[in-house]
Design a protein around this motif. Structure first.
Motif, short mmCIF file in Angstrom:
data_model
loop_
_atom_site.label_atom_id
_atom_site.label_comp_id
_atom_site.label_asym_id
_atom_site.label_seq_id
_atom_site.Cartn_x
_atom_site.Cartn_y
_atom_site.Cartn_z
N VAL A 48 0.83 -1.21 0.00
CA VAL A 48 0.00 0.00 0.00
C VAL A 48 0.86 1.25 0.00
O VAL A 48 0.66 2.16 -0.80
N ALA A 49 1.82 1.31 0.91
CA ALA A 49 2.67 2.48 1.03
C ALA A 49 3.94 2.11 1.79
O ALA A 49 3.94 1.15 2.56
N SER A 50 4.97 2.90 1.57
CA SER A 50 6.24 2.68 2.27
C SER A 50 6.82 4.02 2.69
O SER A 50 6.53 5.07 2.10
N ASP A 61 -0.86 3.37 -6.72
CA ASP A 61 -1.65 4.38 -7.42
C ASP A 61 -3.06 4.53 -6.86
O ASP A 61 -3.60 5.63 -6.78
N SER A 62 -3.67 3.43 -6.47
CA SER A 62 -5.07 3.47 -6.07
C SER A 62 -5.32 4.21 -4.76
O SER A 62 -6.47 4.53 -4.44
N VAL A 63 -4.27 4.50 -4.01
CA VAL A 63 -4.47 5.20 -2.73
C VAL A 63 -3.84 6.59 -2.72
O VAL A 63 -4.00 7.33 -1.75
N LYS A 64 -3.15 6.94 -3.81
CA LYS A 64 -2.52 8.26 -3.87
C LYS A 64 -3.56 9.36 -3.72
O LYS A 64 -4.63 9.30 -4.34
N GLY A 65 -3.26 10.34 -2.90
CA GLY A 65 -4.18 11.44 -2.65
C GLY A 65 -5.21 11.15 -1.58
O GLY A 65 -5.92 12.07 -1.14
N ARG A 66 -5.31 9.90 -1.15
CA ARG A 66 -6.28 9.53 -0.11
C ARG A 66 -5.60 9.05 1.16
O ARG A 66 -6.10 9.29 2.26
N PHE A 67 -4.49 8.35 1.03
CA PHE A 67 -3.78 7.79 2.17
C PHE A 67 -2.48 8.56 2.39
O PHE A 67 -1.84 9.02 1.44
N THR A 68 -2.09 8.67 3.66
CA THR A 68 -0.83 9.31 4.01
C THR A 68 -0.09 8.44 5.02
O THR A 68 -0.63 8.13 6.09
N ILE A 69 1.12 8.05 4.67
CA ILE A 69 1.96 7.27 5.57
C ILE A 69 2.92 8.21 6.28
O ILE A 69 3.42 9.18 5.69
#
Length: 116
Positions: A48-50, A61-69
């Motif tokens: 998902v993210a690193s 790509d599917s979480v860019k702009g919505r999720f923040t790590i």
């Protein structure tokens, strides 16, 4: 040894938000990159993210702009802020840490369910 414990999962309506936490303990000074993975039923586990020890982040790509790590090295904790959640975000979310010697550690997972 590194121990990872996730928290913050739950049931949320579409469009809602959740914040996941991953608390690390043990030999935390050896941790380099930390990651969030997820696995939905019948699907493979996906990244998902690193975030690197220096704070460099990457997202699928599917979480860019919505999720923040993010990570707080003083508290040995990593976070995943999830906004504008969609039903397809439903999965078990896993915390992962890689040491500088490339040894992998995993948390036990926390369930995120997005449903009305």
């Amino acid at each position: 040894q590194v121990q990872l414990v996730e928290s913050g999962g739950g049931l949320v309506q579409p469009g809602g938000s959740l914040r996941l936490s991953c608390a690390a303990s043990g030999s935390v000074s050896r941790i380099g990159v930390m990651r969030w993975y997820r696995q939905a039923p019948g699907n493979q586990r996906e990244l998902v993210a690193s975030i690197s020890s220096g704070g460099v982040t990457n997202y699928r790509d599917s979480v860019k702009g919505r999720f923040t790590i993010s990570r707080d090295n003083a508290k040995n904790t990593m976070y995943l802020q999830m906004n504008s959640l969609k039903p397809e975000d439903t999965a078990v979310y896993y915390c992962h840490a890689a040491t500088l010697a490339n040894i992998d550690y995993w948390g036990q997972g926390t369930q995120v369910t997005v449903s009305s």
